[in-house]
Motif scaffolding. Structure first.
Motif, mmCIF file in Angstrom:
data_model
loop_
_atom_site.group_PDB
_atom_site.id
_atom_site.type_symbol
_atom_site.label_atom_id
_atom_site.label_comp_id
_atom_site.label_asym_id
_atom_site.label_seq_id
_atom_site.Cartn_x
_atom_site.Cartn_y
_atom_site.Cartn_z
ATOM 1 N N LYS A 95 -17.955 28.510 56.992
ATOM 2 C CA LYS A 95 -18.278 28.130 55.607
ATOM 3 C C LYS A 95 -19.782 27.905 55.414
ATOM 4 O O LYS A 95 -20.240 26.794 55.107
ATOM 5 N N PRO A 96 -20.583 28.971 55.549
ATOM 6 C CA PRO A 96 -22.038 28.816 55.428
ATOM 7 C C PRO A 96 -22.478 28.512 53.993
ATOM 8 O O PRO A 96 -21.833 28.930 53.037
ATOM 9 N N ASP A 97 -23.581 27.773 53.891
ATOM 10 C CA ASP A 97 -24.189 27.542 52.580
ATOM 11 C C ASP A 97 -25.051 28.736 52.174
ATOM 12 O O ASP A 97 -25.165 29.062 50.995
ATOM 13 N N VAL A 98 -25.676 29.343 53.185
ATOM 14 C CA VAL A 98 -26.621 30.435 52.944
ATOM 15 C C VAL A 98 -26.375 31.530 53.974
ATOM 16 O O VAL A 98 -26.150 31.245 55.153
ATOM 17 N N ILE A 99 -26.455 32.776 53.512
ATOM 18 C CA ILE A 99 -26.459 33.919 54.425
ATOM 19 C C ILE A 99 -27.788 34.639 54.247
ATOM 20 O O ILE A 99 -28.221 34.903 53.127
ATOM 21 N N HIS A 100 -28.453 34.914 55.357
ATOM 22 C CA HIS A 100 -29.764 35.562 55.331
ATOM 23 C C HIS A 100 -29.683 36.848 56.139
ATOM 24 O O HIS A 100 -29.479 36.816 57.353
ATOM 25 N N SER A 101 -29.794 37.993 55.472
ATOM 26 C CA SER A 101 -29.748 39.291 56.160
ATOM 27 C C SER A 101 -31.148 39.883 56.245
ATOM 28 O O SER A 101 -31.914 39.853 55.291
ATOM 29 N N PHE A 102 -31.465 40.432 57.416
ATOM 30 C CA PHE A 102 -32.780 41.008 57.686
ATOM 31 C C PHE A 102 -32.653 42.528 57.774
ATOM 32 O O PHE A 102 -31.942 43.039 58.626
ATOM 33 N N GLU A 103 -33.361 43.244 56.875
ATOM 34 C CA GLU A 103 -33.349 44.708 56.812
ATOM 35 C C GLU A 103 -32.194 45.177 55.928
ATOM 36 O O GLU A 103 -31.163 44.512 55.835
ATOM 37 N N MET A 104 -32.411 46.311 55.283
ATOM 38 C CA MET A 104 -31.454 46.788 54.282
ATOM 39 C C MET A 104 -30.409 47.749 54.840
ATOM 40 O O MET A 104 -29.207 47.489 54.814
ATOM 41 N N GLN A 105 -30.824 48.897 55.377
ATOM 42 C CA GLN A 105 -29.886 49.990 55.641
ATOM 43 C C GLN A 105 -28.885 49.677 56.752
ATOM 44 O O GLN A 105 -27.676 49.845 56.570
ATOM 45 N N ALA A 106 -29.361 49.193 57.894
ATOM 46 C CA ALA A 106 -28.456 48.965 59.035
ATOM 47 C C ALA A 106 -27.751 47.619 58.966
ATOM 48 O O ALA A 106 -26.670 47.455 59.525
ATOM 49 N N VAL A 107 -28.336 46.659 58.265
ATOM 50 C CA VAL A 107 -27.816 45.291 58.296
ATOM 51 C C VAL A 107 -27.147 44.883 56.992
ATOM 52 O O VAL A 107 -26.077 44.270 57.004
ATOM 53 N N THR A 108 -27.764 45.214 55.871
ATOM 54 C CA THR A 108 -27.315 44.663 54.596
ATOM 55 C C THR A 108 -26.300 45.542 53.875
ATOM 56 O O THR A 108 -25.351 45.033 53.271
ATOM 57 N N TYR A 109 -26.454 46.868 53.948
ATOM 58 C CA TYR A 109 -25.419 47.756 53.377
ATOM 59 C C TYR A 109 -24.013 47.380 53.865
ATOM 60 O O TYR A 109 -23.083 47.295 53.062
ATOM 61 N N PRO A 110 -23.839 47.192 55.192
ATOM 62 C CA PRO A 110 -22.468 47.024 55.710
ATOM 63 C C PRO A 110 -21.774 45.730 55.306
ATOM 64 O O PRO A 110 -20.585 45.582 55.577
ATOM 65 N N ILE A 111 -22.501 44.785 54.657
ATOM 66 C CA ILE A 111 -21.859 43.495 54.361
ATOM 67 C C ILE A 111 -21.724 43.215 52.871
ATOM 68 O O ILE A 111 -21.204 42.171 52.478
ATOM 69 N N PRO A 119 -19.314 35.010 45.923
ATOM 70 C CA PRO A 119 -20.537 34.855 45.115
ATOM 71 C C PRO A 119 -21.124 33.454 45.164
ATOM 72 O O PRO A 119 -22.297 33.259 44.814
ATOM 73 N N GLU A 120 -20.328 32.475 45.593
ATOM 74 C CA GLU A 120 -20.825 31.099 45.651
ATOM 75 C C GLU A 120 -21.778 30.873 46.829
ATOM 76 O O GLU A 120 -22.540 29.896 46.849
ATOM 77 N N ILE A 121 -21.751 31.769 47.818
ATOM 78 C CA ILE A 121 -22.665 31.655 48.955
ATOM 79 C C ILE A 121 -24.006 32.272 48.572
ATOM 80 O O ILE A 121 -24.057 33.428 48.143
ATOM 81 N N LYS A 122 -25.077 31.521 48.723
ATOM 82 C CA LYS A 122 -26.390 32.037 48.372
ATOM 83 C C LYS A 122 -26.864 33.032 49.429
ATOM 84 O O LYS A 122 -26.733 32.792 50.629
ATOM 85 N N TRP A 123 -27.433 34.130 48.956
ATOM 86 C CA TRP A 123 -27.797 35.246 49.822
ATOM 87 C C TRP A 123 -29.298 35.471 49.772
ATOM 88 O O TRP A 123 -29.859 35.713 48.701
ATOM 89 N N ILE A 124 -29.931 35.379 50.943
ATOM 90 C CA ILE A 124 -31.345 35.741 51.108
ATOM 91 C C ILE A 124 -31.398 37.112 51.786
ATOM 92 O O ILE A 124 -30.704 37.351 52.780
ATOM 93 N N TYR A 125 -32.216 37.979 51.255
ATOM 94 C CA TYR A 125 -32.431 39.291 51.879
ATOM 95 C C TYR A 125 -33.907 39.425 52.237
ATOM 96 O O TYR A 125 -34.782 39.218 51.398
ATOM 97 N N SER A 126 -34.201 39.741 53.512
ATOM 98 C CA SER A 126 -35.569 40.009 53.949
ATOM 99 C C SER A 126 -35.803 41.509 53.982
ATOM 100 O O SER A 126 -35.115 42.241 54.702
ATOM 101 N N CYS A 127 -36.773 41.950 53.193
ATOM 102 C CA CYS A 127 -37.109 43.375 53.100
ATOM 103 C C CYS A 127 -38.046 43.748 54.242
ATOM 104 O O CYS A 127 -39.128 43.174 54.380
ATOM 105 N N TRP A 128 -37.625 44.699 55.058
ATOM 106 C CA TRP A 128 -38.431 45.154 56.174
ATOM 107 C C TRP A 128 -38.963 46.564 55.911
ATOM 108 O O TRP A 128 -38.203 47.468 55.522
#
Length: 385
Positions: A95-111, A119-128
């Motif tokens: 039950k995370p408060d925040v999910i932080h994904s690093f990189e778009m194509q290999a990491v963020t697309y699949p999730i 939608p209640e979980i806040k999502w941080i995306y780091s652009c590489w």
């Protein structure tokens, strides 16, 4: 907060996580590539070895995944546990408060499918690097990027260039401060590896030659200067096989290190022995090796896709910018000018030492990273979205 960090195996994500050592947050790391645990803080709960087969391997699966990726994607969940399924299981457990994904194509697309379910979980995306700048021009990727950015709450990038691109692609969340991909560098600890300028005789070349990298154009530029660089050693590191072959076939007296021949520490030591660093590509974010050259006081010559490198390099002052990564003659002229203008190099490296301390130091960026999560935490508490 409970923070779930999602990344591939990368020195940058490992270094980022280490910045949170005394932050007080509960840290989890999800191994998106399923390659096993990383060497990081003992307090980080690592989630790996999640990929399981549902059916025995079917002959032709790999071929299908490469030749018909859309079709393969639509049937993959019948054959094996997917990233979305594994992530959903993790979300239910911790039950995370925040999910932080690093990189778009290999990491963020699949999730993204699972993230849309929560939608209640806040999502941080780091652009590489190339995440947005390069892939925004490819229709398939443009649509997928838009799908991700529509859901993301916060975005962090390593250069200012990428924020306007994100907004153009539909991002409506909150931007966070520009911070190098892996955080800062422990500059004081690296001081011992810096040779005095007068003792540096290496022209150092980043050896990437792929969809983005254009190292062979640097080598061709150096070939034009053969009679003028005899007192220097040309060293190529991180070289792809095509670069190694080019050097061998043309019988060039250069030292070449392959993609995985040097550790990060050995690379930093090599930069500290170099008076000139050259990196050339058609797409990138803020190149990490450029930042390392600045820290180790090697005068940088760097390509400038989308003007990202210009955010830290002023042409002719603390480095040179390559305007056209395919223009061998222009690159050759820049190398020769950098060699001949010793005083400019020395002044540039003095300025870069100041820039390194102010912008790239570990302590400076650790504070920024901790503050980044505090901003997110405050947003959650105040529900300001």
């Amino acid at each position: 907060m409970k923070i779930l960090l999602i990344s591939m195996h990368s020195i940058h994500s490992i270094r980022w996580i280490e910045n949170l050592k005394n932050s007080g947050h509960h840290l989890y790391w999800f191994d998106i590539s399923n390659r096993g645990k990383i060497d990081t803080l003992e307090t980080v709960n690592q989630i790996s070895d999640w990929k399981k087969r549902k059916l025995p391997y079917i002959k032709g699966e790999y071929w299908l995944s490469k030749k018909m990726p859309n079709l393969y994607s639509s049937i993959r969940s019948f054959m094996e546990v997917t990233e979305n399924e594994a992530l959903e299981k993790v979300i239910k457990e911790i039950k995370p408060d925040v999910i932080h994904s690093f990189e778009m194509q290999a990491v963020t697309y699949p999730i993204v499918k699972t993230m849309n379910k929560y939608p209640e979980i806040k999502w941080i995306y780091s652009c590489w690097g190339n995440d947005l700048f390069y892939f925004q021009n490819i229709p398939y990727h443009k649509n997928r990027i838009k799908e991700v950015l529509k859901r993301v709450d916060y975005m962090h990038a390593d250069c200012q260039r990428d924020y306007p691109i994100a907004f153009k692609l539909g991002f409506k969340g909150t931007t966070l401060e520009v911070i190098p991909t892996g955080g800062g560098f422990k500059i004081n600890e690296l001081e011992v590896y810096k040779l005095p300028n007068k003792d540096r005789k290496i022209i150092l070349v980043k050896g990437y030659q792929n969809i983005f990298g254009r190292a062979i154009n640097i080598i061709k530029a150096l070939e034009r200067l053969t009679g003028k660089i005899t007192e220097y050693d040309v060293v190529i590191f991180g070289a792809h096989a095509v670069v190694q072959n080019y050097v061998a076939v043309n019988n060039l007296n250069y030292t070449v290190y392959g993609r995985h021949d040097l550790s990060h520490q050995q690379t930093m030591e090599l930069i500290g022995k170099s008076f000139l660093y050259i990196g050339n590509n058609i797409s990138d974010g803020m190149p990490n090796t450029l930042l390392e050259a600045i820290i180790m006081e090697a005068f940088p010559i760097q390509s400038n896709p989308g003007n990202a490198s210009a955010e830290i390099i002023e042409h002719g002052v603390n480095g040179f910018l390559i305007n056209d990564p395919e223009d061998v003659e222009s690159i050759s002229n820049l190398i020769l000018e950098a060699i001949e203008k010793e005083k400019m190099r020395e002044e540039g490296c003095r300025l870069n030492k100041k820039i390194a301390l102010e912008k790239l130091d570990y302590n400076v960026n650790q504070q920024k990273i901790v503050a980044l999560y505090k901003k997110v935490e405050a947003g959650i508490e105040n529900n300001t979205f």
